[in-house]
Design an enzyme around this catalytic site. Structure first.
Site, PDB file in Angstrom:
ATOM      1  N   CYS A   7      60.540  59.410  82.375  1.00 32.35           N
ATOM      2  CA  CYS A   7      60.252  59.476  83.811  1.00 32.35           C
ATOM      3  C   CYS A   7      61.268  60.397  84.496  1.00 32.35           C
ATOM      4  O   CYS A   7      62.197  60.908  83.857  1.00 32.35           O
ATOM      5  CB  CYS A   7      60.321  58.078  84.432  1.00 32.35           C
ATOM      6  SG  CYS A   7      61.931  57.275  84.208  1.00 32.35           S
ATOM      7  N   CYS A  12      64.893  59.523  84.251  1.00 29.54           N
ATOM      8  CA  CYS A  12      65.510  59.904  82.968  1.00 29.54           C
ATOM      9  C   CYS A  12      66.056  61.323  83.052  1.00 29.54           C
ATOM     10  O   CYS A  12      67.143  61.622  82.556  1.00 29.54           O
ATOM     11  CB  CYS A  12      64.489  59.819  81.834  1.00 29.54           C
ATOM     12  SG  CYS A  12      63.874  58.169  81.507  1.00 29.54           S
ATOM     13  N   CYS A  39      77.694  81.961  42.432  1.00 30.28           N
ATOM     14  CA  CYS A  39      79.021  81.354  42.279  1.00 30.28           C
ATOM     15  C   CYS A  39      79.407  80.602  43.546  1.00 30.28           C
ATOM     16  O   CYS A  39      78.655  80.567  44.517  1.00 30.28           O
ATOM     17  CB  CYS A  39      80.059  82.414  41.960  1.00 30.28           C
ATOM     18  SG  CYS A  39      80.300  83.598  43.309  1.00 30.28           S
ATOM     19  N   CYS A  46      79.268  82.423  46.828  1.00 32.88           N
ATOM     20  CA  CYS A  46      77.928  82.524  47.412  1.00 32.88           C
ATOM     21  C   CYS A  46      77.623  81.284  48.254  1.00 32.88           C
ATOM     22  O   CYS A  46      77.054  81.378  49.338  1.00 32.88           O
ATOM     23  CB  CYS A  46      76.879  82.653  46.310  1.00 32.88           C
ATOM     24  SG  CYS A  46      77.023  84.141  45.318  1.00 32.88           S
ATOM     25  N   ASP A  57      77.620  38.715  49.292  1.00 29.41           N
ATOM     26  CA  ASP A  57      76.915  37.651  49.999  1.00 29.41           C
ATOM     27  C   ASP A  57      76.502  36.638  48.933  1.00 29.41           C
ATOM     28  O   ASP A  57      76.278  37.007  47.777  1.00 29.41           O
ATOM     29  CB  ASP A  57      75.685  38.228  50.704  1.00 29.41           C
ATOM     30  CG  ASP A  57      74.825  37.134  51.305  1.00 29.41           C
ATOM     31  OD1 ASP A  57      75.350  36.339  52.102  1.00 29.41           O
ATOM     32  OD2 ASP A  57      73.635  37.065  50.949  1.00 29.41           O
ATOM     33  N   ASP A 116      71.653  41.433  50.376  1.00 33.22           N
ATOM     34  CA  ASP A 116      70.218  41.694  50.258  1.00 33.22           C
ATOM     35  C   ASP A 116      69.420  41.369  51.512  1.00 33.22           C
ATOM     36  O   ASP A 116      68.224  41.654  51.569  1.00 33.22           O
ATOM     37  CB  ASP A 116      69.635  40.907  49.081  1.00 33.22           C
ATOM     38  CG  ASP A 116      69.609  39.403  49.350  1.00 33.22           C
ATOM     39  OD1 ASP A 116      70.446  38.935  50.156  1.00 33.22           O
ATOM     40  OD2 ASP A 116      68.761  38.712  48.767  1.00 33.22           O
ATOM     41  N   ASP A 153      72.847  40.967  56.320  1.00 32.05           N
ATOM     42  CA  ASP A 153      73.915  41.674  55.605  1.00 32.05           C
ATOM     43  C   ASP A 153      74.026  43.140  56.031  1.00 32.05           C
ATOM     44  O   ASP A 153      74.997  43.810  55.667  1.00 32.05           O
ATOM     45  CB  ASP A 153      73.663  41.633  54.085  1.00 32.05           C
ATOM     46  CG  ASP A 153      73.714  40.219  53.533  1.00 32.05           C
ATOM     47  OD1 ASP A 153      74.567  39.442  53.998  1.00 32.05           O
ATOM     48  OD2 ASP A 153      72.901  39.900  52.654  1.00 32.05           O
TER      49      ASP A 153
END
Length: 809
Positions: free
Chosen positions: A14, A17, A79, A82, A477, A700, A704
């Site tokens: 808008c 913003c 190399c 480069c 964990d 997992d 975490d």
């Protein structure tokens, strides 16, 4: 930043913003003017402010700069010099934020503003003397195969030139006619060796040097001296060095060809993964089975996989049972049993049973595609140790040119033998080619990440790979990482004797619909107590909500009025003022056994609370979770590697202590809230009097993710959530704690290979350049040594492909 820049901005919706963005830009020191267009989402900014400063200001205001990432294939790099020049050329393009160039992959990974024209990148490369293209690695696949014929032709021309030198070893003195030597050398020098002149000239025009420039200068000097001698002293002159020029070019071409073949082997893991996916799938639509290309499949399609076939897409089993070989995806050597409801990964091989699956992911969202992207990303990025190489390569060629000039002048002025002086200078130029220096790090990273991927260890970037070898602390964990993550309800005690059935019924009412492991354990226990012909109906609930890190709350209707219930930890009960003493003895006994406790209490109504009523304890539930089979061995292996092991758990101290004792952990922390894990990791980093420690976090779950991101190296189990895997630097495709030690061991071995490669790359030059400068190395031996250095570095990296995971059962 240029005086006038156009910056793409995301998140504007808008006019307000626009004002906020302009205000944020104008607040940056050095910005003279800022105009924002909402419709195009572009900001026109003038002044002297840097792009990172603008980027930081906009991010703080909540309107990040729109960025994109792309990969660019580059032809002509030879190399480390480069690499430095290509990165410099790309970063000079307005709007390019970051450019990482990989010599082994002959590619660049570029982060840039979303509105940057791709053609500007190609033009910048061309001006630096290189050709670029957007697309697959076709050019590299062709190069090493077609690179063989120039070597053969160069060898055929060079062999007669080298023959007299070989005959001298057997006492035969024979010399080719000088004009014939010139005729044999010309095609090698200017046709087959033309690539060195073109690339060297491009480097010179760009104001820098590379391997090609050194080869071109060195062989041209030997060729020019020979032509001078031929014209001055005739065809039978004894001071012709055509063989040096021709043989050096032949050896360099041979070295590059061998190097290209070896480099291709480092990308074998990527090609093997891509080859896992079949081109077609047998699909059932409207009762008709038909074979369709994968591009025509849709989510929810039913795919039929016959015994022995490779599973074409990610899906979930609808019908059938079978054993599935997922070894190329997860590194698991044994087939995995699959039945209705189980997930299937595209690329795995079906065993003896017919399976019908429902498609759950396609194309770029499939597990296999994500694995390939992760490995490609890790191979394209630089390890921190590569910065040393970049700094050296930036000044390497100019220093070598200076040393060659000093060699020429030193020998010429000291002895007056300018011919020998020139040959010694040529030897310096030839042996100093920095090919091995540029290949030392990326080839080891490619081989290491490829070997890891084959064994189910996905390394997101080279930084995680390098940091993992320096780890001192590994924090786990507990639930789902060290334990199975599938707890069972093992005991329940009601505050009122004989009220256990009501306790379970109310707890199940609170937990119905929840996917929390403890909730599933409660629901399973309640279902187990129902008769086969149908059981009771759970009471209805309303206002169900989670209390972060503590439990759940809801209003439950038992039929004679609704009661407000709370199910959760002892901490929650303390906060509510619930008296736990009636069941304290039972709780202590269960905690000593390592059980996880949950308390159920009823809150008084508003009227009763006004009259002084207090919350009433209904009962206590005790849960147990089995350790994973490999957890104890994993902790023992990590400790044997000299790592300090820590467990972070939201469970009570008794439960955590029991698990820590059983596993032999060095340290544990109980009753840790998800938001506190990151702070605990910061404390673990500071926990050494010798200074900061490197800490890894293994987890997992969604809770975490902050800790995985806060650790030096985050290690996620692929059995967990996508959020956890996105925050981690390393993902383990099997939910096996033993793989943590394997990942760290592979990281140590890979970094050791990088250091070995860098040592040998520097050693070749540190030994070879002085030998050449003191006249102890002729140009042909220098060329052979230079070619050998590149091939040996790549071959050493390829030894990582022999690595085998000790955790594969």
């Amino acid at each position: 930043m240029l005086p006038e820049s156009t910056i793409p901005i995301s998140g504007m919706s808008c006019a307000s913003c626009v004002k906020r963005v302009e205000k944020a830009l104008l607040a940056v020191p050095g910005v003279n003017r800022a105009e924002v267009n909402l419709s195009t989402e572009l900001a026109s900014v003038s002044g002297s402010a840097s792009l990172p400063a603008l980027q930081a200001a906009l991010a703080k205001a909540g309107y990040p700069i729109s960025e994109r990432q792309l990969s660019l294939q580059i032809n002509g790099m030879t190399c480390a010099s480069c690499v430095s020049r290509v990165e410099k050329a790309l970063l000079a393009v307005p709007g390019v934020l970051q450019a990482n160039v990989n010599l082994a992959l002959e590619s660049a990974s570029i982060n840039m503003l979303a509105n940057v024209d791709e053609q500007l990148l190609l033009a910048a490369l061309q001006s630096a003397g290189y050709q670029g293209q957007f697309g697959p690695e076709q050019s590299r696949r062709i190069d090493w195969k077609q690179g063989g014929w120039p070597v053969i032709i160069a060898a055929l021309f060079s062999a007669p030139l080298l023959l007299p030198m070989l005959l001298m070893l057997f006492g035969r003195h024979w010399m080719l006619n000088g004009w014939l030597q010139l005729a044999l050398t010309l095609p090698v020098q200017f046709w087959l060796g033309g690539r060195f002149y073109r690339a060297g000239w491009a480097a010179l025009r760009a104001g820098s040097g590379n391997m090609d420039l050194l080869v071109a200068l060195g062989t041209s000097a030997a060729f020019g001296l020979s032509v001078y001698e031929l014209l001055a002293h005739g065809a039978h002159s004894m001071n012709l060095y055509f063989e040096s020029a021709a043989v050096v070019i032949t050896l360099v071409l041979l070295g590059k060809w061998l190097e290209a073949r070896a480099k291709r082997q480092t990308t074998e893991a990527i090609r093997a993964l891509k080859a896992l996916r079949p081109e077609t799938a047998l699909v059932r639509r409207d009762g008709i089975e038909q074979s369709l290309p994968l591009a025509l499949l849709s989510l929810g399609d039913t795919v039929i996989v016959k015994p022995g076939e490779r599973i074409p897409v990610d899906g979930r089993v609808l019908l059938g049972q079978s054993q599935v070989d997922e070894s190329m995806i997860s590194g698991e050597s044994l087939p995995v049993a699959k039945q209705p409801g189980d997930a299937l990964v595209g690329g795995a091989v079906n065993g003896e049973g017919l399976l019908e699956l429902s498609v759950t992911a396609l194309g770029a969202e499939s597990t296999l595609a994500r694995i390939v992207r992760l490995v490609e990303s890790a191979q394209a990025k630089k390890a921190p140790i590569q910065r040393i190489v970049d700094q050296v390569s930036a000044v390497f060629v100019p220093v070598v040119l200076g040393l060659a000039l000093l060699t020429l002048l030193g020998w010429g002025l000291a002895r007056g033998d300018w011919e020998q002086a020139l040959l010694n200078a040529v030897a310096v130029l030839v042996i100093a080619c920095p090919c091995a220096l540029g290949l030392a790090t990326p080839t080891a990273i490619m081989a290491g990440t490829g070997a890891a991927a084959r064994h189910g260890i996905l390394i997101k970037d080279a930084e995680a790979l390098e940091l993992a070898q320096a780890l001192q602390v590994v924090a786990f964990d507990k639930t789902g990482t060290l334990t199975e993550g599938r707890p069972q309800l093992l005991a329940r005690h009601a505050a009122t004797p004989g009220d256990e059935a009501r306790l379970l019924r109310l707890a199940a009412a609170l937990q119905q619909g929840s996917e929390h492991p403890l909730a599933r354990a409660v629901m399973q226990a309640w279902k187990n107590e129902q008769p086969p012909d149908g059981g009771q109906v759970l009471p209805s609930t309303s206002g169900l909500r989670a209390i972060a890190g503590r439990g759940v709350a809801a209003r439950v209707d038992e039929g004679h009025g609704a009661i407000e219930l709370r199910l959760g930890s002892a901490r929650l009960m303390d906060e509510l003022g619930v008296l736990l003493s009636p069941l304290q003895a039972e709780a202590q006994a269960l905690q000593a056994q390592g059980r996880t406790l949950a308390w159920l209490a009823a809150l008084p109504s508003t009227a009763d609370a006004s009259a002084g009523a207090t919350p009433q304890l209904i009962g206590l539930l005790a849960f147990g979770d089995r350790l994973k089979p490999g957890s104890a061995a994993a902790i023992a292996q990590l400790r044997a590697m000299g790592l300090h092991t820590v467990m972070l758990s939201g469970d009570n101290a008794g439960s955590a202590a029991a698990v820590a004792a059983e596993l032999g952990l060095d340290e544990f922390h109980a009753e840790v809230l998800p938001e506190d894990k990151a702070a605990l990791l910061a404390g673990l980093k500071q926990g050494s009097p010798q200074g900061l420690r490197r800490v890894a976090m293994v987890g997992d779950g969604i809770n975490d993710a902050p800790a995985l991101a806060a650790a030096d190296v985050g290690i996620a189990m692929a059995s967990g959530t996508d959020v956890a895997m996105a925050a981690a630097g390393i993902t383990l495709m099997r939910s096996d704690p033993l793989m943590v030690a394997e990942a760290i061991a592979l990281s140590r071995r890979t970094v050791a290979k990088i250091r070995q490669n860098l040592f040998w790359a520097f050693a070749y030059n540190a030994i070879g350049i002085p030998l050449a400068a003191f006249g102890l190395l002729n140009p042909m031996l220098a060329g052979a040594a230079m070619a050998a250095s590149s091939v040996s570095v790549v071959s050493n990296a390829l030894l990582l492909q022999r690595w085998r995971s000790a955790s594969v059962r």
